[in-house]
Design an enzyme around this catalytic site. Structure first.
Site, mmCIF file in Angstrom:
data_model
loop_
_atom_site.group_PDB
_atom_site.id
_atom_site.type_symbol
_atom_site.label_atom_id
_atom_site.label_comp_id
_atom_site.label_asym_id
_atom_site.label_seq_id
_atom_site.Cartn_x
_atom_site.Cartn_y
_atom_site.Cartn_z
ATOM 1 N N SER A 453 0.750 -1.174 -0.132
ATOM 2 C CA SER A 453 -0.111 0.062 -0.064
ATOM 3 C C SER A 453 0.884 1.007 -0.052
ATOM 4 C CB SER A 453 -1.202 -0.046 1.186
ATOM 5 O OG SER A 453 -1.863 -1.086 1.210
ATOM 6 N N CYS A 647 -7.327 -1.394 7.074
ATOM 7 C CA CYS A 647 -6.192 -1.957 6.306
ATOM 8 C C CYS A 647 -5.186 -2.703 7.349
ATOM 9 C CB CYS A 647 -5.363 -0.701 5.715
ATOM 10 S SG CYS A 647 -3.869 -1.329 4.862
ATOM 11 N N ASP A 692 -8.544 -2.863 2.712
ATOM 12 C CA ASP A 692 -7.159 -3.093 1.982
ATOM 13 C C ASP A 692 -6.587 -4.115 2.893
ATOM 14 O OD1 ASP A 692 -4.994 -3.263 0.687
ATOM 15 O OD2 ASP A 692 -4.610 -0.955 0.656
ATOM 16 N N TRP A 694 -4.855 -8.325 4.216
ATOM 17 C CA TRP A 694 -4.213 -9.533 3.647
ATOM 18 C C TRP A 694 -3.977 -10.438 4.548
ATOM 19 C CZ3 TRP A 694 -2.149 -4.447 4.235
ATOM 20 C CH2 TRP A 694 -1.343 -4.547 5.493
#
Length: 695
Positions: A453, A647, A692, A694
């Site tokens: 990012s 995020c 966003d 992961w």
């Protein structure tokens, strides 16, 4: 001499042009197109040939099975290749692998009934198709789909097409395996015959490989029955032919030593820069942002001026890594290739549809260092395929057992996070000289760019991109190697050390070819490209925003807040800007601590920072707890239509934040849990709630 009239002049000029064209053919025009000149994908050999008609392509090459893939990081492409390989070796299918973006779909209504289409589809982001599958997905799921025969969905135009499908997803995301589910439903609606139940692999649960293996066996059984296939003993048949070139040396100008395409090879790199063609960007600044010695977090500034690369706040930057020298050496050594590491090799596809995964001629060292994911996870199927090439009977038996016994494989390989060279070392320390290099090329994924990012604002830093990256080093209890090191973050750490004057950087005992092929990255350069994201600030700066970003998850929010501070300084009205940030201790890993104070001065009361420290006291405090404590503020801002951003870690933090948000809405508005959850889902669907994340 008679004066030339207009017609004579036209004829004379045409003759002169034709003569010039004939004698300059191959010099100024008609030059054969270099397959590596414009894209990394073209480095995979012939793309779709001259046709975008998949049926025509299959007929030309004598294929009766095509495996389409939709892949973002290369994993789905890898599974597609494995499926094609197995179909050929076990059942005698004439298979080919096809990138979905290489072909048109209007003619699928002419797909012959004696052939089969297989789809291996990864779900990307929040239930979205991968970049190469967007057009296909939109076509088959569209309301006004129309095929070459003129039929629409109501005419079941795909009634001749047999298909199977496998999806790659992550259950930590709300839209788990959405792509394969929607494509599967769309194909059935269009009349296609599904041969076997669609499979779903779950990366979130860590069962992707076992899910794939469990799906494919009954699929093969059903497909064999439908197509009258007979199983045979699988014997390795190489897809690629490899020739050692005694007539060439690594110093030869046309030998690729890690360059992704011919422009890079010739030193004339040019755009457009993208996922096929990286820009070799200078690192203009690098620094450590942790204050402890045993952990690292890097802040880097990448200069993209003059490249025509652009980004928007919230986008991602891709870094193209190289493998660590230690792992390259290990791989070469166990295969008995150390003495021939700089031998030049040419690689060609032995099948007209095979795509060579990197440009050649090259060397063993360059192929392994720059193009092969040699530190990636290992599959049972791959291990089983290497048993036939074991140095002795004992190691052959051990490889066979690892390939057959999933619990044993989990204990010995998966739990210890071994890469393929480590697996071979653990089974037998003797050199595995009988292993064909072609099987390693076919079975190991291409080394993929890693995405980060962007932690800067494009409004403030138009040509300078910031990266914030925690250097990965995972300790595995009981594992012989003990420590698994991140491929790209340690590479970046080596670059940072080099920039700060260390002559021979070796982060965590690793060394890297940081000057790149033929020293083209010297002076601290790194290959990059930009990937655009939907993770964006509201178009109106006056709209309030709530951000949740612990650890390096704060990266895009640094860019968001940097942008809002600049807007406030320019006299624009900026809405409430709230950040929930967490780390272990404020004295160790509080990222950008000084900057938040600076942004506070620019934004005034519109900026609020709430912190959570998990190791400062005996009580562990996380961002989701701080979120719950500010329930009234959160609800007030949401009622003002604030955007809500998360995020970071998908598996735990993001999931728990989602739950807490539902609880806040329920408690503050006096709603049932079910109604509150529906409201949170509607926030997602309207893009008011963005992630966003992961895993």
């Amino acid at each position: 001499m008679a004066q030339l009239d207009t017609l004579d002049l036209i004829v004379l000029v045409a003759l002169l042009i034709g003569t010039a064209a004939y004698f300059t053919k191959g010099t100024y025009w008609g030059v054969p197109k270099d397959p590596y000149a414009t894209s990394f994908t073209n480095a995979n050999g012939a793309k779709a040939g001259k046709t975008r008609n998949i049926i025509e392509k299959m007929e030309e090459t004598g294929k009766n099975a095509v495996v389409f893939y939709g892949s973002q990081t290369g994993t789905a492409e890898d599974y597609a290749s494995r499926l094609a390989k197995e179909g050929s070796s076990r059942f005698g299918l004439k298979t080919m692998v096809a990138d979905l973006e290489d072909y048109d779909y209007e003619n699928l209504d002419t797909f012959p009934d004696d052939k089969v289409a297989m789809f291996v589809l990864a779900t990307y982001g929040e239930g979205e198709p991968t970049d190469n599958a967007v057009d296909f997905f939109e076509f088959v799921t569209g309301n006004d789909v129309s095929f070459s025969g003129g039929g629409g969905a109501e005419d079941t135009p795909l009634s001749n097409m047999k298909f199977v499908a496998f999806g790659l997803g992550n259950n930590t995301y709300e839209h788990y395996n959405a792509l394969v589910r929607r494509v599967n439903a769309a194909l059935i609606k269009l009349g296609a015959q599904r041969i076997s139940a669609a499979g779903e692999g779950d990366d979130g649960a860590g069962t992707m490989e076992e899910d794939f293996l469990a799906w494919k066996e009954p699929m093969w059984t059903e497909l064999a029955g439908k197509m009258n296939l007979e199983e045979r003993e699988a014997v390795y048949e190489p897809t690629f032919g490899i020739t050692e070139r005694e007539d060439m040396s690594p110093e030869t100008n046309d030998v690729y030593l890690g360059e992704p395409n011919k422009n890079h090879l010739e030193g004339t790199s040019k755009g457009p820069y993208n996922s096929h063609n990286p820009y070799i960007a200078p690192i203009v600044e690098s620094r450590e942002v942790f204050t402890v010695k045993d952990r690292n977090c890097l802040h880097m500034e990448i200069d993209v001026s003059g490249s025509n690369l652009t980004y928007q706040t919230g986008d991602h930057i891709a870094v193209w890594p190289t493998n660590a020298g230690k792992e390259v050496d290990r791989f070469l050594n166990i295969l008995g290739l150390s003495d021939r590491r700089h031998m030049v090799i040419s690689v060609k596809g032995l099948d007209p549809t095979a795509r060579v995964p990197f440009p050649t001629p090259t060397t063993y060292d360059a192929a392994i260092r720059y193009h092969m994911e040699i530190c990636g996870p290992v599959s049972r199927q791959f291990v089983a395929s290497l048993a036939a090439f074991a140095p002795n009977e004992d190691s052959k038996d051990e490889m066979a057992r690892l390939g057959e016994d999933k619990d044993y494989f989990k204990e010995k390989v998966s739990n210890q996070r071994l890469n393929i060279a480590q697996v071979l070392e653990s089974v037998c320390e003797s050199k595995w000289t009988s292993v064909p290099f072609s099987i390693m090329m076919e079975s190991i994924q291409k080394l993929q760019p890693r995405y980060y990012s962007i932690s800067s604002s494009s409004l403030v830093q138009k040509t300078k991109i910031s990266i914030t990256a925690v250097v990965e080093e995972v300790r595995i209890p009981g594992s012989k190697p003990n420590v698994v090191k991140g491929v790209t973050t340690n590479y970046l750490l080596a670059l940072k050390q080099k920039q700060h004057g260390e002559p021979d950087p070796d982060p965590h005992g690793l060394t890297y070819a940081i000057t790149g092929p033929r020293n083209k990255y010297d002076g601290c350069h790194v290959p990059v490209h930009v990937r655009h994201s939907n993770f964006k600030l509201p178009s109106a700066p006056s709209k309030p925003i709530i951000m949740v970003g612990p650890g390096s998850g704060v990266a895009p929010f640094r860019g968001f807040i940097q942008e809002r501070a600049a807007q406030a300084k320019a006299g624009e009205k900026v809405g409430k800007t709230v950040l929930f940030y967490g780390c272990r201790k404020p004295s160790e890993d509080f990222l950008y601590r000084d900057e938040w104070e600076m942004y506070k001065q620019a934004l005034g009361d519109s900026f609020e920072l709430f912190t959570a420290f998990s190791r400062e006291t005996s009580e562990k405090v996380y961002v989701q707890q701080r979120l719950a404590e500010q329930a009234s503020l959160i609800n007030e801002l949401l009622q003002q239509k604030a955007n809500f951003y998360v995020c970071g870690d998908a598996a735990n933090m993001a999931r728990e934040v989602n739950v807490v948000l539902g609880q806040i809405v329920a408690e503050q508005r006096g709603l049932s849990t079910e109604k509150a959850e529906e409201l949170v889902k509607s926030m997602r669907s309207s893009n008011q709630y963005q992630e966003d994340v992961w895993s």
